[in-house]
Motif scaffolding. Sequence first.
Motif, short mmCIF file in Angstrom:
data_model
loop_
_atom_site.label_atom_id
_atom_site.label_comp_id
_atom_site.label_asym_id
_atom_site.label_seq_id
_atom_site.Cartn_x
_atom_site.Cartn_y
_atom_site.Cartn_z
N LEU A 1 0.81 -1.21 0.00
CA LEU A 1 0.00 0.00 0.00
C LEU A 1 0.85 1.27 0.00
CD1 LEU A 1 -2.86 -0.98 2.50
CD2 LEU A 1 -2.91 -1.02 0.00
N VAL A 2 2.00 1.22 0.66
CA VAL A 2 2.88 2.40 0.69
C VAL A 2 3.40 2.69 -0.72
CG1 VAL A 2 5.00 3.38 1.64
CG2 VAL A 2 3.50 2.02 3.11
N ALA A 3 3.79 1.66 -1.45
CA ALA A 3 4.27 1.86 -2.82
C ALA A 3 3.15 2.41 -3.70
CB ALA A 3 4.80 0.54 -3.39
N TRP A 4 1.94 1.91 -3.52
CA TRP A 4 0.80 2.44 -4.27
C TRP A 4 0.57 3.91 -3.92
CZ3 TRP A 4 -2.07 0.92 -8.27
CH2 TRP A 4 -1.97 -0.41 -8.66
N HIS A 5 0.68 4.25 -2.64
CA HIS A 5 0.48 5.63 -2.20
C HIS A 5 1.51 6.56 -2.85
CE1 HIS A 5 -0.86 8.79 0.56
NE2 HIS A 5 0.41 9.05 0.82
N VAL A 6 2.74 6.14 -2.90
CA VAL A 6 3.80 6.95 -3.52
C VAL A 6 3.54 7.08 -5.02
CG1 VAL A 6 6.27 7.10 -4.03
CG2 VAL A 6 5.51 6.41 -1.74
N GLY A 7 3.19 5.98 -5.68
CA GLY A 7 2.94 6.01 -7.12
C GLY A 7 1.75 6.87 -7.51
N ILE A 8 0.68 6.76 -6.73
CA ILE A 8 -0.50 7.58 -7.01
C ILE A 8 -0.22 9.04 -6.68
CG2 ILE A 8 -2.90 8.03 -6.35
CD1 ILE A 8 -3.24 4.98 -6.14
N LEU B 1 0.56 14.51 -8.73
CA LEU B 1 1.41 15.67 -9.00
C LEU B 1 1.49 15.94 -10.50
CD1 LEU B 1 3.30 17.87 -7.90
CD2 LEU B 1 5.16 16.20 -8.00
N ALA B 2 1.61 14.91 -11.31
CA ALA B 2 1.67 15.07 -12.77
C ALA B 2 0.34 15.59 -13.32
CB ALA B 2 2.04 13.75 -13.43
N VAL B 3 -0.77 15.02 -12.86
CA VAL B 3 -2.08 15.47 -13.33
C VAL B 3 -2.33 16.91 -12.91
CG1 VAL B 3 -4.59 15.15 -12.99
CG2 VAL B 3 -3.12 13.18 -13.47
N PHE B 4 -1.96 17.25 -11.68
CA PHE B 4 -2.18 18.62 -11.23
C PHE B 4 -1.30 19.62 -11.98
CE2 PHE B 4 -1.61 22.26 -8.39
CZ PHE B 4 -2.92 22.69 -8.39
#
Length: 182
Positions: A53-60, A65-68
């Motif tokens: 879940l931590v890796a998913w949190h970092v990836g999302i 950040l990219a979408v924003f």
Amino acid sequence: MNTRNTVRFSDTPARYDAVSRLLHWLSLLLLVAQFSLGWLMPDADSVKAPAGLVAWHVGIGTSLLAVFTARLLWAAMRRSPHPVDQHGVLRFLAAAVHVSMYALLLLVPLLGWLNASGRGWVVRLAGVWDMPQLATPDSPGASIGEWHSASATMLLILIGLHVFAVVVHQAGFKDRLLRRML
């Protein structure tokens, strides 16, 4: 020439364009995923390397950040609908909430990236492409996890105010404000 159907550059649209709407709702989906993962994942202080879940949190987070960033660039290039006609105090509050949300939508993932870099974690955009390390384990970056969490909480409060204002506009003022983003 049919001037009735001609759009002039000075014309202001009644709704946001399709790209703006897509980026807005994509941001919302990513934020729902982020806050859900943030609450469900194990304490990040005990994690040696991002996994599960931590890796998913970092990836999302990097995806957000990219979408924003794309959203900010797109907003700078297009014309927005006029602000809703409302009392000056409400217009000021709406602007303050929007500016604060935008600032936090940039700050929260940047603080997360800085914190992850300070822990020595490899940060990947969307979990795929390596991003530069912003800090080292002996830098203050590793100790700003609380800032990341606190700013995320402030962002969530502002999102709640934003949603509340939309509901008030729809149900109370009946000005169909929501239609601009649908």
